[in-house]
Design an enzyme around this catalytic site. Sequence first.
Site, PDB file in Angstrom:
ATOM      1  N   GLY A  14       0.785  -1.238   0.000  1.00 45.84           N
ATOM      2  CA  GLY A  14       0.000   0.000   0.000  1.00 45.84           C
ATOM      3  C   GLY A  14       0.810   1.278   0.000  1.00 45.84           C
ATOM      4  O   GLY A  14       0.346   2.308   0.459  1.00 45.84           O
ATOM      5  N   ASN A 107      -5.120   3.158 -13.377  1.00 45.03           N
ATOM      6  CA  ASN A 107      -4.069   2.250 -12.916  1.00 45.03           C
ATOM      7  C   ASN A 107      -2.729   2.936 -13.104  1.00 45.03           C
ATOM      8  O   ASN A 107      -2.577   3.803 -13.955  1.00 45.03           O
ATOM      9  CB  ASN A 107      -4.100   0.958 -13.735  1.00 45.03           C
ATOM     10  CG  ASN A 107      -3.086  -0.059 -13.260  1.00 45.03           C
ATOM     11  OD1 ASN A 107      -2.872  -0.229 -12.050  1.00 45.03           O
ATOM     12  ND2 ASN A 107      -2.434  -0.731 -14.196  1.00 45.03           N
ATOM     13  N   HIS A 109       1.318   1.789 -13.753  1.00 48.54           N
ATOM     14  CA  HIS A 109       2.192   0.658 -14.038  1.00 48.54           C
ATOM     15  C   HIS A 109       3.634   1.157 -14.031  1.00 48.54           C
ATOM     16  O   HIS A 109       3.919   2.196 -14.625  1.00 48.54           O
ATOM     17  CB  HIS A 109       1.838   0.032 -15.387  1.00 48.54           C
ATOM     18  CG  HIS A 109       2.678  -1.150 -15.700  1.00 48.54           C
ATOM     19  ND1 HIS A 109       2.559  -2.344 -15.007  1.00 48.54           N
ATOM     20  CD2 HIS A 109       3.690  -1.329 -16.586  1.00 48.54           C
ATOM     21  CE1 HIS A 109       3.459  -3.198 -15.460  1.00 48.54           C
ATOM     22  NE2 HIS A 109       4.154  -2.608 -16.408  1.00 48.54           N
TER      23      HIS A 109
END
Length: 209
Positions: A14, A107, A109
Amino acid sequence: MNSPRLAVLISGSGSTLQNLIDRIEDGTLPVEIAVVLSSRPDVFGLERAQRAGIRALTLARKSYENIERFNDALHAALEPFAVDLVVLAGFLSLFQPRERYAGRVMNIHPALIPAFCGAGFYGEKVHQAVIDAGVRISGCTVHFADDHYDHGPIILQGTVPVLDDDTAETLAKRVHALERELYPEAIRLWAQGRLRIEGQRVRILPARE
Ligand code: GRF
């Protein structure tokens, strides 16, 4: 005006979630995290959420027979939170946006997609693949996510050099520092209504006066 409501989906430590929490707390990211969902039990990310006073739920991927049933459960769990944006933050399963969240899932990456991405490319594996390929630059990508791993219209990309004596660990560190800037920046642009999806491209609209 109410702040936009985020769901942050995690599977691990996290650190991405923590960065967003910190930016919200220091007033530079005008959103609210309504809920954190983890696909794994007992991960440190859940503790980070709890410490910040954010509702945190675990839906263990292992408890569902396939990705569709898992997504049924994720969507059902999200429903009561009236979320505006789903933020994938080290989430190792596939979140299917379905109709409700089309164009509303982001998202990050840790490489320059469409290279070094897709199923199996996560964590240090990404950086090792980058080093093994001998490329001179890497970086990170923030994108709107669709039904495929690490795929969808690209919002922001940033680059870092790959140095001759890099290990996956040293490269990851450099990329992470960039991730900490780029993800909040992309979410900020979205919160300001400045991201327009046009097919596979994202147009960044100028700031309103
Ligand atoms: C980061 O490399 C991010 O790009 C990827 O997950 C990693 C962070 O995991 N999507 P976490 O936030 O520390 O769990």
